[in-house]
Design a protein around this motif. Structure first.
Motif, short mmCIF file in Angstrom:
data_model
loop_
_atom_site.label_atom_id
_atom_site.label_comp_id
_atom_site.label_asym_id
_atom_site.label_seq_id
_atom_site.Cartn_x
_atom_site.Cartn_y
_atom_site.Cartn_z
N MET A 51 0.85 -1.21 0.00
CA MET A 51 0.00 0.00 0.00
C MET A 51 0.87 1.24 0.00
O MET A 51 1.79 1.36 0.81
N ALA A 52 0.63 2.14 -0.93
CA ALA A 52 1.46 3.34 -1.05
C ALA A 52 1.16 4.30 0.08
O ALA A 52 0.01 4.46 0.50
N VAL A 53 2.20 4.95 0.60
CA VAL A 53 2.04 5.94 1.66
C VAL A 53 1.85 7.30 1.04
O VAL A 53 2.63 7.72 0.19
N PRO A 54 0.78 8.03 1.38
CA PRO A 54 0.55 9.37 0.80
C PRO A 54 1.73 10.28 1.06
O PRO A 54 2.39 10.19 2.09
N ALA A 55 1.97 11.19 0.10
CA ALA A 55 3.10 12.10 0.23
C ALA A 55 2.96 12.99 1.44
O ALA A 55 3.93 13.35 2.09
N SER A 56 1.71 13.40 1.76
CA SER A 56 1.49 14.26 2.91
C SER A 56 1.90 13.57 4.20
O SER A 56 2.47 14.18 5.10
N SER A 57 1.61 12.22 4.31
CA SER A 57 2.01 11.47 5.49
C SER A 57 3.52 11.40 5.60
O SER A 57 4.09 11.50 6.68
N GLY A 58 4.18 11.23 4.44
CA GLY A 58 5.64 11.20 4.45
C GLY A 58 6.23 12.52 4.89
O GLY A 58 7.20 12.56 5.63
N ALA A 59 5.62 13.62 4.44
CA ALA A 59 6.12 14.94 4.82
C ALA A 59 5.93 15.17 6.31
O ALA A 59 6.79 15.73 6.98
N GLN A 60 4.77 14.71 6.86
CA GLN A 60 4.53 14.88 8.28
C GLN A 60 5.50 14.05 9.10
O GLN A 60 6.00 14.50 10.14
N ALA A 61 5.79 12.83 8.64
CA ALA A 61 6.75 11.99 9.36
C ALA A 61 8.13 12.62 9.33
O ALA A 61 8.87 12.58 10.32
N LYS A 62 8.49 13.21 8.20
CA LYS A 62 9.80 13.87 8.08
C LYS A 62 9.89 15.05 9.01
O LYS A 62 10.92 15.30 9.64
N ALA A 63 8.77 15.84 9.11
CA ALA A 63 8.77 17.00 10.00
C ALA A 63 8.89 16.56 11.45
O ALA A 63 9.56 17.22 12.25
N ARG A 64 8.20 15.43 11.81
CA ARG A 64 8.26 14.96 13.19
C ARG A 64 9.65 14.47 13.54
O ARG A 64 10.06 14.52 14.70
N SER A 65 10.39 13.96 12.57
CA SER A 65 11.71 13.42 12.84
C SER A 65 12.80 14.48 12.81
O SER A 65 13.96 14.16 12.96
N ALA A 66 12.44 15.73 12.61
CA ALA A 66 13.43 16.80 12.55
C ALA A 66 14.10 16.96 13.91
O ALA A 66 13.42 16.94 14.94
N PRO A 67 15.42 17.12 13.94
CA PRO A 67 16.10 17.38 15.22
C PRO A 67 15.67 18.70 15.81
O PRO A 67 15.13 19.56 15.12
N ALA A 68 15.95 18.87 17.09
CA ALA A 68 15.47 20.06 17.80
C ALA A 68 15.98 21.35 17.18
O ALA A 68 15.25 22.33 17.06
N TRP A 69 17.25 21.36 16.75
CA TRP A 69 17.83 22.59 16.20
C TRP A 69 17.21 22.96 14.86
O TRP A 69 17.28 24.12 14.44
N ALA A 70 16.63 21.98 14.17
CA ALA A 70 16.10 22.22 12.82
C ALA A 70 14.62 22.58 12.82
O ALA A 70 14.07 22.86 11.76
N ARG A 71 13.98 22.58 13.97
CA ARG A 71 12.57 22.94 14.00
C ARG A 71 12.40 24.41 13.66
O ARG A 71 13.13 25.26 14.15
N LYS A 72 11.41 24.69 12.84
CA LYS A 72 11.21 26.06 12.37
C LYS A 72 10.99 27.03 13.53
O LYS A 72 11.62 28.10 13.59
N SER A 73 10.13 26.66 14.46
CA SER A 73 9.84 27.55 15.58
C SER A 73 11.08 27.82 16.42
O SER A 73 11.32 28.95 16.87
N THR A 74 11.88 26.79 16.62
CA THR A 74 13.09 26.94 17.44
C THR A 74 14.10 27.85 16.77
O THR A 74 14.64 28.78 17.41
N LEU A 75 14.35 27.63 15.48
CA LEU A 75 15.37 28.40 14.79
C LEU A 75 14.95 29.85 14.60
O LEU A 75 15.76 30.77 14.80
N VAL A 76 13.70 30.07 14.24
CA VAL A 76 13.21 31.45 14.09
C VAL A 76 13.27 32.20 15.41
O VAL A 76 13.64 33.37 15.48
N LEU A 77 12.93 31.48 16.50
CA LEU A 77 12.99 32.10 17.82
C LEU A 77 14.43 32.47 18.19
O LEU A 77 14.69 33.54 18.74
N LEU A 78 15.38 31.59 17.88
CA LEU A 78 16.79 31.87 18.18
C LEU A 78 17.29 33.09 17.41
O LEU A 78 18.00 33.94 17.97
#
Length: 210
Positions: free
Chosen positions: A1-28
Protein backbone atom coordinates in the motif's frame (compact mmCIF):
# COMPACT_ATOMS: atom_id res chain seq x y z
CA UNK A 1 0.00 0.00 0.00
CA UNK A 2 1.46 3.34 -1.05
CA UNK A 3 2.04 5.94 1.66
CA UNK A 4 0.55 9.37 0.80
CA UNK A 5 3.10 12.10 0.23
CA UNK A 6 1.49 14.26 2.91
CA UNK A 7 2.01 11.47 5.49
CA UNK A 8 5.64 11.20 4.45
CA UNK A 9 6.12 14.94 4.82
CA UNK A 10 4.53 14.88 8.28
CA UNK A 11 6.75 11.99 9.36
CA UNK A 12 9.80 13.87 8.08
CA UNK A 13 8.77 17.00 10.00
CA UNK A 14 8.26 14.96 13.19
CA UNK A 15 11.71 13.42 12.84
CA UNK A 16 13.43 16.80 12.55
CA UNK A 17 16.10 17.38 15.22
CA UNK A 18 15.47 20.06 17.80
CA UNK A 19 17.83 22.59 16.20
CA UNK A 20 16.10 22.22 12.82
CA UNK A 21 12.57 22.94 14.00
CA UNK A 22 11.21 26.06 12.37
CA UNK A 23 9.84 27.55 15.58
CA UNK A 24 13.09 26.94 17.44
CA UNK A 25 15.37 28.40 14.79
CA UNK A 26 13.21 31.45 14.09
CA UNK A 27 12.99 32.10 17.82
CA UNK A 28 16.79 31.87 18.18
CA UNK A 29 17.33 34.34 15.33
CA UNK A 30 14.81 36.74 16.88
CA UNK A 31 16.40 36.44 20.32
CA UNK A 32 19.93 37.07 18.99
CA UNK A 33 18.77 40.05 16.90
CA UNK A 34 16.92 41.52 19.87
CA UNK A 35 19.96 40.90 22.07
CA UNK A 36 22.11 42.92 19.68
CA UNK A 37 19.48 45.65 19.57
CA UNK A 38 19.34 45.65 23.36
CA UNK A 39 23.07 46.27 23.69
CA UNK A 40 22.78 49.44 21.62
CA UNK A 41 20.44 50.95 24.21
CA UNK A 42 23.13 50.60 26.87
CA UNK A 43 26.31 52.57 27.56
CA UNK A 44 29.20 51.32 25.46
CA UNK A 45 31.76 53.92 26.50
CA UNK A 46 32.42 56.49 29.19
CA UNK A 47 34.49 59.47 28.08
CA UNK A 48 36.41 61.31 30.80
CA UNK A 49 37.00 64.93 29.79
CA UNK A 50 37.59 68.14 31.62
CA UNK A 51 34.35 68.97 33.50
CA UNK A 52 34.49 72.49 32.07
CA UNK A 53 34.35 70.98 28.59
CA UNK A 54 31.50 68.62 29.40
CA UNK A 55 29.30 71.24 31.03
CA UNK A 56 26.96 70.97 33.95
CA UNK A 57 24.73 68.31 32.33
CA UNK A 58 27.52 65.73 32.32
CA UNK A 59 29.66 66.60 35.32
CA UNK A 60 27.35 64.74 37.69
CA UNK A 61 27.48 61.55 35.62
CA UNK A 62 31.16 60.83 36.12
CA UNK A 63 31.86 61.43 32.45
CA UNK A 64 30.15 61.47 29.10
CA UNK A 65 28.04 58.34 28.60
CA UNK A 66 27.97 57.10 24.99
CA UNK A 67 25.28 54.61 24.05
CA UNK A 68 25.84 51.89 21.50
CA UNK A 69 23.34 53.48 19.13
CA UNK A 70 25.64 56.53 18.97
CA UNK A 71 28.97 54.71 19.07
CA UNK A 72 28.02 52.31 16.26
CA UNK A 73 24.97 53.70 14.49
CA UNK A 74 24.70 50.85 11.97
CA UNK A 75 24.31 48.14 14.59
CA UNK A 76 20.75 49.12 15.48
CA UNK A 77 19.59 49.07 11.86
CA UNK A 78 21.36 45.79 11.08
CA UNK A 79 19.80 44.11 14.12
CA UNK A 80 16.34 45.08 12.88
CA UNK A 81 17.18 43.79 9.38
CA UNK A 82 18.26 40.44 10.85
CA UNK A 83 15.10 40.28 12.95
CA UNK A 84 12.91 40.88 9.90
CA UNK A 85 14.89 38.25 7.98
CA UNK A 86 14.36 35.66 10.69
CA UNK A 87 10.61 36.25 10.74
CA UNK A 88 10.49 36.09 6.93
CA UNK A 89 12.32 32.75 6.95
CA UNK A 90 9.32 31.14 8.66
CA UNK A 91 7.14 31.65 5.56
CA UNK A 92 9.77 31.62 2.81
CA UNK A 93 10.20 29.01 0.12
CA UNK A 94 13.38 27.14 -0.73
CA UNK A 95 14.96 29.81 -2.95
CA UNK A 96 13.86 32.67 -0.71
CA UNK A 97 15.52 30.97 2.26
CA UNK A 98 18.90 31.22 0.52
CA UNK A 99 18.37 34.96 0.02
CA UNK A 100 17.23 35.43 3.61
CA UNK A 101 20.22 33.48 4.90
CA UNK A 102 22.56 35.77 2.98
CA UNK A 103 20.81 38.85 4.39
CA UNK A 104 21.03 37.59 7.98
CA UNK A 105 24.68 36.57 7.67
CA UNK A 106 25.66 39.88 6.04
CA UNK A 107 23.78 41.81 8.74
CA UNK A 108 25.54 39.79 11.43
CA UNK A 109 28.90 40.43 9.77
CA UNK A 110 28.16 44.15 9.75
CA UNK A 111 27.23 44.04 13.45
CA UNK A 112 30.45 42.24 14.35
CA UNK A 113 32.55 44.61 12.28
CA UNK A 114 30.95 47.75 13.74
CA UNK A 115 31.26 46.54 17.34
CA UNK A 116 34.84 45.37 16.79
CA UNK A 117 35.73 48.79 15.37
CA UNK A 118 34.50 50.42 18.57
CA UNK A 119 36.60 48.01 20.64
CA UNK A 120 39.66 48.63 18.47
CA UNK A 121 39.46 52.44 18.58
CA UNK A 122 36.92 53.67 21.15
CA UNK A 123 38.14 57.27 21.05
CA UNK A 124 37.42 57.54 17.33
CA UNK A 125 33.97 56.03 17.88
CA UNK A 126 33.27 58.57 20.61
CA UNK A 127 34.32 61.64 18.65
CA UNK A 128 30.80 62.37 17.41
CA UNK A 129 29.40 62.33 20.95
CA UNK A 130 32.31 64.40 22.24
CA UNK A 131 31.79 67.02 19.53
CA UNK A 132 28.05 67.15 20.27
CA UNK A 133 28.69 67.66 23.99
CA UNK A 134 31.62 70.08 23.84
CA UNK A 135 31.52 71.61 20.38
CA UNK A 136 35.15 70.56 19.94
CA UNK A 137 36.23 68.00 17.34
CA UNK A 138 39.36 65.91 17.44
CA UNK A 139 39.57 66.01 21.25
CA UNK A 140 41.81 63.59 23.10
CA UNK A 141 40.30 61.93 26.15
CA UNK A 142 40.38 58.89 28.34
CA UNK A 143 37.74 56.44 27.14
CA UNK A 144 36.67 53.37 29.09
CA UNK A 145 34.70 50.65 27.30
CA UNK A 146 31.95 48.60 28.93
CA UNK A 147 31.12 44.95 28.26
CA UNK A 148 28.25 45.72 25.88
CA UNK A 149 30.34 45.98 22.67
CA UNK A 150 31.74 42.54 23.46
CA UNK A 151 28.24 41.21 24.02
CA UNK A 152 27.24 42.67 20.65
CA UNK A 153 30.08 40.77 18.97
CA UNK A 154 29.08 37.51 20.69
CA UNK A 155 25.39 37.95 19.86
CA UNK A 156 26.28 38.88 16.27
CA UNK A 157 28.39 35.73 15.91
CA UNK A 158 25.57 33.55 17.22
CA UNK A 159 23.16 35.36 14.91
CA UNK A 160 25.33 34.50 11.91
CA UNK A 161 25.45 30.85 13.00
CA UNK A 162 21.67 30.70 13.36
CA UNK A 163 21.30 32.29 9.93
CA UNK A 164 23.52 29.65 8.36
CA UNK A 165 21.39 26.91 9.91
CA UNK A 166 18.31 28.05 7.97
CA UNK A 167 19.41 26.21 4.81
CA UNK A 168 20.00 22.72 6.28
CA UNK A 169 17.05 23.11 8.65
CA UNK A 170 14.75 24.06 5.77
CA UNK A 171 14.91 20.48 4.47
CA UNK A 172 12.84 19.38 7.45
CA UNK A 173 10.22 22.11 7.20
CA UNK A 174 6.78 21.49 5.76
CA UNK A 175 5.96 22.84 2.34
CA UNK A 176 4.71 26.41 2.43
CA UNK A 177 1.80 26.20 0.00
CA UNK A 178 -0.29 23.59 -1.75
CA UNK A 179 1.54 24.44 -4.98
CA UNK A 180 4.82 23.45 -3.32
CA UNK A 181 3.16 20.25 -2.14
CA UNK A 182 2.12 19.42 -5.70
CA UNK A 183 5.64 20.10 -6.95
CA UNK A 184 7.26 17.88 -4.32
CA UNK A 185 4.57 15.23 -3.97
CA UNK A 186 3.65 14.75 -7.63
CA UNK A 187 0.54 12.75 -8.40
CA UNK A 188 0.40 11.38 -4.86
CA UNK A 189 -0.07 14.87 -3.45
CA UNK A 190 -3.12 15.31 -5.71
CA UNK A 191 -4.78 12.06 -4.67
CA UNK A 192 -6.44 13.53 -1.54
CA UNK A 193 -9.91 15.10 -1.39
CA UNK A 194 -10.35 18.43 -3.09
CA UNK A 195 -12.73 21.29 -2.48
CA UNK A 196 -14.21 23.79 -4.95
CA UNK A 197 -11.21 26.13 -4.68
CA UNK A 198 -8.78 23.27 -5.33
CA UNK A 199 -10.88 22.22 -8.33
CA UNK A 200 -10.76 25.68 -9.87
CA UNK A 201 -7.00 25.92 -9.23
CA UNK A 202 -6.38 22.57 -10.89
CA UNK A 203 -8.60 23.48 -13.84
CA UNK A 204 -6.62 26.70 -14.29
CA UNK A 205 -3.45 24.57 -14.53
CA UNK A 206 -5.05 22.32 -17.16
CA UNK A 207 -5.83 19.39 -14.84
CA UNK A 208 -9.20 17.67 -14.70
CA UNK A 209 -10.07 17.12 -11.01
CA UNK A 210 -12.85 14.66 -11.98
Amino acid sequence: MAVPASSGAQAKARSAPAWARKSTLVLLIAVMALAVFGTTTQTWMTVNLDPQQLGQAATGQGGLQVQGSKAATTVTALALVALAGGLAASIAGKIARWIITAIIVLAAAGIITAAATVLADPLAAAQGSIAAATGITGSSADVSVTAFPVLAVVAGSLLALCGLLVIPAGRYWKTRTKYDAVAHGGAAAQSGPVDEIDSWDRLSRGDDPT
